[in-house]
Structures are given as C-alpha cells and as structure tokens.
Design an enzyme around this catalytic site. Structure first.
Site, PDB file in Angstrom:
ATOM      1  N   GLU A  78       0.819  -1.211   0.000  1.00 13.70           N
ATOM      2  CA  GLU A  78       0.000   0.000   0.000  1.00 13.70           C
ATOM      3  C   GLU A  78       0.847   1.254   0.000  1.00 13.70           C
ATOM      4  O   GLU A  78       1.871   1.335   0.690  1.00 13.70           O
ATOM      5  CB  GLU A  78      -0.940  -0.005   1.197  1.00 13.70           C
TER       6      GLU A  78
ATOM      7  N   CYS B 123       3.708   8.479   0.891  1.00  9.06           N
ATOM      8  CA  CYS B 123       4.005   7.588   2.015  1.00  9.06           C
ATOM      9  C   CYS B 123       4.056   6.162   1.463  1.00  9.06           C
ATOM     10  O   CYS B 123       3.079   5.682   0.914  1.00  9.06           O
ATOM     11  CB  CYS B 123       2.897   7.734   3.062  1.00  9.06           C
TER      12      CYS B 123
ATOM     13  N   CYS C   1       3.755  -6.647   8.367  1.00 10.84           N
ATOM     14  CA  CYS C   1       4.775  -6.167   9.310  1.00 10.84           C
ATOM     15  C   CYS C   1       4.949  -7.211  10.409  1.00 10.84           C
ATOM     16  O   CYS C   1       3.973  -7.778  10.880  1.00 10.84           O
ATOM     17  CB  CYS C   1       4.332  -4.834   9.929  1.00 10.84           C
TER      18      CYS C   1
ATOM     19  N   CYS D 157       2.714  -4.095  17.177  1.00 10.24           N
ATOM     20  CA  CYS D 157       2.211  -2.919  17.900  1.00 10.24           C
ATOM     21  C   CYS D 157       0.695  -3.060  18.044  1.00 10.24           C
ATOM     22  O   CYS D 157      -0.011  -3.302  17.065  1.00 10.24           O
ATOM     23  CB  CYS D 157       2.567  -1.638  17.158  1.00 10.24           C
TER      24      CYS D 157
ATOM     25  N   CYS E 298      -1.878  -0.816  15.911  1.00 10.88           N
ATOM     26  CA  CYS E 298      -1.694  -0.700  14.463  1.00 10.88           C
ATOM     27  C   CYS E 298      -2.329  -1.867  13.718  1.00 10.88           C
ATOM     28  O   CYS E 298      -2.079  -3.033  14.019  1.00 10.88           O
ATOM     29  CB  CYS E 298      -0.206  -0.631  14.134  1.00 10.88           C
TER      30      CYS E 298
ATOM     31  N   CYS F 258      -2.324   6.769   9.270  1.00  9.95           N
ATOM     32  CA  CYS F 258      -1.324   6.020  10.043  1.00  9.95           C
ATOM     33  C   CYS F 258      -1.967   4.835  10.746  1.00  9.95           C
ATOM     34  O   CYS F 258      -2.983   4.989  11.422  1.00  9.95           O
ATOM     35  CB  CYS F 258      -0.735   6.885  11.163  1.00  9.95           C
TER      36      CYS F 258
HETATM   37  N1  SAH Z   1       7.204   0.665  11.621  1.00  9.88           N
HETATM   38  C1  SAH Z   1       7.547   2.055  11.496  1.00  9.88           C
HETATM   39  C2  SAH Z   1       6.932   2.690  10.289  1.00  9.88           C
HETATM   40  C3  SAH Z   1       5.415   2.827  10.332  1.00  9.88           C
HETATM   41  S1  SAH Z   1       5.077   4.515  10.589  1.00  9.88           S
HETATM   42  C4  SAH Z   1       7.233   2.794  12.776  1.00  9.88           C
HETATM   43  O1  SAH Z   1       6.627   2.185  13.652  1.00  9.88           O
HETATM   44  O2  SAH Z   1       7.638   3.939  12.936  1.00  9.88           O
HETATM   45  C5  SAH Z   1       3.529   4.436  11.192  1.00  9.88           C
HETATM   46  C6  SAH Z   1       3.309   5.504  12.265  1.00  9.88           C
HETATM   47  O3  SAH Z   1       1.926   5.455  12.576  1.00  9.88           O
HETATM   48  C7  SAH Z   1       4.042   5.188  13.552  1.00  9.88           C
HETATM   49  O4  SAH Z   1       4.507   6.368  14.144  1.00  9.88           O
HETATM   50  C8  SAH Z   1       2.964   4.567  14.423  1.00  9.88           C
HETATM   51  O5  SAH Z   1       3.207   4.787  15.769  1.00  9.88           O
HETATM   52  C9  SAH Z   1       1.741   5.288  13.943  1.00  9.88           C
HETATM   53  N2  SAH Z   1       0.519   4.497  14.115  1.00  9.88           N
HETATM   54  C10 SAH Z   1       0.371   3.168  14.045  1.00  9.88           C
HETATM   55  N3  SAH Z   1      -0.906   2.817  14.235  1.00  9.88           N
HETATM   56  C11 SAH Z   1      -1.584   3.964  14.414  1.00  9.88           C
HETATM   57  C12 SAH Z   1      -2.948   4.276  14.621  1.00  9.88           C
HETATM   58  N4  SAH Z   1      -3.875   3.320  14.688  1.00  9.88           N
HETATM   59  N5  SAH Z   1      -3.304   5.567  14.732  1.00  9.88           N
HETATM   60  C13 SAH Z   1      -2.378   6.544  14.644  1.00  9.88           C
HETATM   61  N6  SAH Z   1      -1.080   6.318  14.438  1.00  9.88           N
HETATM   62  C14 SAH Z   1      -0.680   5.041  14.332  1.00  9.88           C
END
Ligand code: SAH
Length: 366
Positions: free
Chosen positions: A93, A106, A113, A117, A120, A344
């Site tokens: 994506e 982006c 992944c 987390c 996410c 995100c």
């Molecule tokens: N794996 C890397 C790259 C992904 S960036 C990382 O973790 O940095 C994705 C960003 O979105 C990260 O800062 C993560 O904390 C944020 N993120 C993930 N799930 C989210 C959600 N449900 N709502 C808002 N931000 C989220």
C-alpha cells in the site's frame, strides 16, 4: 520459471552489466534508467527511443514493472491510497497526500509487518515479506504518475516518508538502495533531505544511519513514556528498551546538521497513554536525555479490530501544553485519509473503504 529481472531496482552500473550481457552498448543503460526513473515508464513498449528489436529482447528477459494496481481509493480530503499487488500476490500500500505547498508520498517497506504494535492494523497481517528496492521505487512511480502524469518531472519539494506498512529498518538494505536510486538527478531526483524514515526502534540501525553521509531524516515511534507501558503497546521494546532507544537517539542527534531535527511520534490513545502524568513523564524522559527533538502527537486512528479509541481533542491539547511547559516542542498531526483507510496505522490491505469515498476500481495501466 525464473522471475524476469526487475530493471527498476537496478543501479546504473548494474543496468550497464545487464545491457552488456545482451551485447548492447553501454549507453543503453542510461536510456533505460532515464525511461524508468525520469519519465517513469512502466512498459518497454512506451520506450520508443529504443529500437523495436531491443525492446522485444528486453521484454523476453526483464520487466519494467512488477506491481499491479488493484485499486485506488480517494479520500474526501484528497488523499489517495493505492492497493498494489506484488508478482507473488502480496499486498503493498502506498498513500499520496496532497498538501498546500508540497505533496508527500508515504510508501511501504514490507508487505505486512512483523512487529506487533497493539494499536496498528498492519500488525494483524503479520510479515508477508520484505520488499525489494525495485518494489519500493515502483510504489513512488505509481503515485507520482497518477498525481502528475507520466513523463513529467517530479515537482521540486515532493516529500517521501517511509511510514507505510512495515518496519523500514528491517528492510534496511533495499530501502537504502531505493533511496540511492531515487536521488539520481537523471531520475526521480528526490534527495535524501526530502525523505523521512520512521522506525519503531530498531536500535542498531538508528546507530548505523547516524554514520551515513547524505542520509534521510529520522522519526522514532515512541507511544509510551515508560517501559512498562511501551512493552505492552510495542513489543519491540522488550528487545530494545527506552534507555537503549534514547541512547541511540542521542547518538543520532550528534549527527544532525545545523537546523536539522528528528522527530518522535506519539500516538494518542484514550485513557491509555494520554494522562497529565504521561505527558510529564514523557517530557522528563526527553529532558533527562537532553534530546532537543520535537514530538508529533498523532491522534489514534481507530479501526475495527483495534482495542483503542482516540484521545479527545481537549486531552491532546492539554498533553501538548504540558510538554511545551516543560520545554518540549510538540505538534498535533492532522489525520489524513481516514475515510479510506489510508491514515497512520490503518494500512491492512482493506479492499473497501467506508461509504464516504466509494472505491474507484480504477485501472492504472501505467
Ligand atoms: N514501523 C515504522 C513505520 C510505520 S510509521 C514505525 O513504527 O515507525 C507508522 C506511524 O503510525 C508510527 O509512528 C505509528 O506509531 C503510527 N501508528 C500506528 N498505528 C496507528 C494508529 N492506529 N493511529 C495513529 N497512528 C498510528
């Protein structure tokens, strides 16, 4: 059958090797590089400056594109999400975010992944596989072609962020190669200064990035001010805890150029990590490590399957005020593309967006 060579992932010297192996002169490498990266062509047929026979030879041995566009979703705020598919059928994506002064692409570094987390959605896919350099570049090509048209120069100031699916620092080599390919002035010409790589905290790679000349900017996802909470939200914290992470960040900070900063990202989860106490602990933690960074507060993007709600705006504002009172700069990020699962943490190869933006089964042939 052997997978044909994906020429988009080859550096110019590798392309030269390749054309030599076909008995062609070296300048063909330059022509192909320019066709793929500068003009962003994704089929040999369109490369009409190459002789027809040569195009046929190429088509028998190699490919100019491996990703197919499955769907394209357009948000009411103008954000676009592309659901692409690799040659082996895995989802990728990419999100295009139009902004007033400059646009941002982006992109994903992995299909799925491996990090778990808890906030996410991408985590639900697990790791399908790490993408190749060519697959990374191609995502940007698809998004730029759709936004600006095939054959146009990349607008100056277009930003790239490795904040799509996957952990970029677990795709370190292909990612760095893709960035090298994309910076070429005779190609996409997107310089490292316009690129930000976000990591969940792969400590050795933060240290490695710090040693590189001409590197992209760094963002680090924190999500919690204590190990206890971070262990729960981001299991990678059990491998490298906050002390180790912030020590690496401190090291990285020493490598910053004048005026350059790096960012911490902090997703705001209602009643989980957003109390006044959490804000104070976060500020104290950063101050204790004397990190002169800024914090981006990201309102949680809720989704079916995730156990959290976003912090109310007043909570986010108060959290920000506490950080600032303690000398930590904080910004609230405006979510983009939520209605089409492009924001995100929402990338999970969702096939249909909600009814605010009906999916356009748009066949991007280029
Ligand atoms: N794996 C890397 C790259 C992904 S960036 C990382 O973790 O940095 C994705 C960003 O979105 C990260 O800062 C993560 O904390 C944020 N993120 C993930 N799930 C989210 C959600 N449900 N709502 C808002 N931000 C989220």
């Amino acid at each position: 059958m052997n997978q044909p060579v994906h020429l988009t992932g080859l550096a110019e010297d590798e392309l030269r090797e390749f054309v030599r192996s076909l008995g062609e002169p070296d300048y063909r490498a330059r022509q192909i590089f320019s066709a793929l990266h500068r003009r962003r062509l994704r089929t040999f047929d369109e490369m009409t400056d190459l002789p027809k026979d040569f195009r046929a030879t190429l088509a028998g041995r190699a490919t100019a594109s491996t990703l197919t566009v499955e769907s394209r979703y357009v948000s009411e705020d103008g954000t676009r999400r592309y659901l692409l598919k690799t040659h082996d059928g895995l989802p990728v994506e990419t999100v295009f975010i139009p902004e007033e002064r400059r646009d941002t692409v982006c992109f994903s570094s992995q299909s799925g992944c491996p990090l778990q987390c808890s906030f996410c959605l991408t985590a639900k896919l697990g790791l399908l596989r790490t993408l190749t350099a060519g697959e990374i570049v191609e995502q940007i090509v698809v998004a730029l072609n759709d936004a600006y048209g095939v054959g146009t120069r990349t607008p100056r100031g277009t930003n790239l962020v490795a904040m799509g699916a996957g952990e970029p620092f677990l795709a370190f080599d292909p990612l760095m190669k893709a960035l090298r390919l994309m910076r070429a002035p005779e190609g996409l010409h997107i310089v490292p200064n316009r690129v930000t790589v976000s990591t969940a905290g792969v400590v050795p790679k933060i240290r490695e990035l710090a040693t590189l000349a001409d590197r992209p900017h760094l963002a680090v996802s924190l999500a919690a001010p204590t190990d206890e909470l971070r262990d729960e939200l981001m299991p990678i914290n059990k491998r490298w805890n906050l002390e180790e992470l912030l020590a690496a960040c401190k090291e990285f900070e020493k490598s910053l150029k004048p005026g350059e900063r790096f960012t911490f990202e902090y997703v705001m989860l209602d009643n989980v990590n957003d109390s006044d106490g959490d804000a104070r602990r976060l500020a104290n933690l950063l101050n204790r490590h004397q990190l002169r960074t800024k914090v981006n507060l990201i309102p949680h993007n809720a989704a079916e399957g995730l156990p959290y709600q976003p912090s109310p705006p007043e909570r986010v504002a108060r959290f920000k005020a506490i950080l600032e009172a303690k000398g930590v700069q904080a910004y609230v990020r405006r979510p983009r593309g939520r209605d089409i699962y492009a924001a995100c943490g929402q990338l999970a190869a969702r096939r249909s967006a909600n009814n605010l933006a009906p999916a356009l089964a748009h066949q991007l042939t280029r």
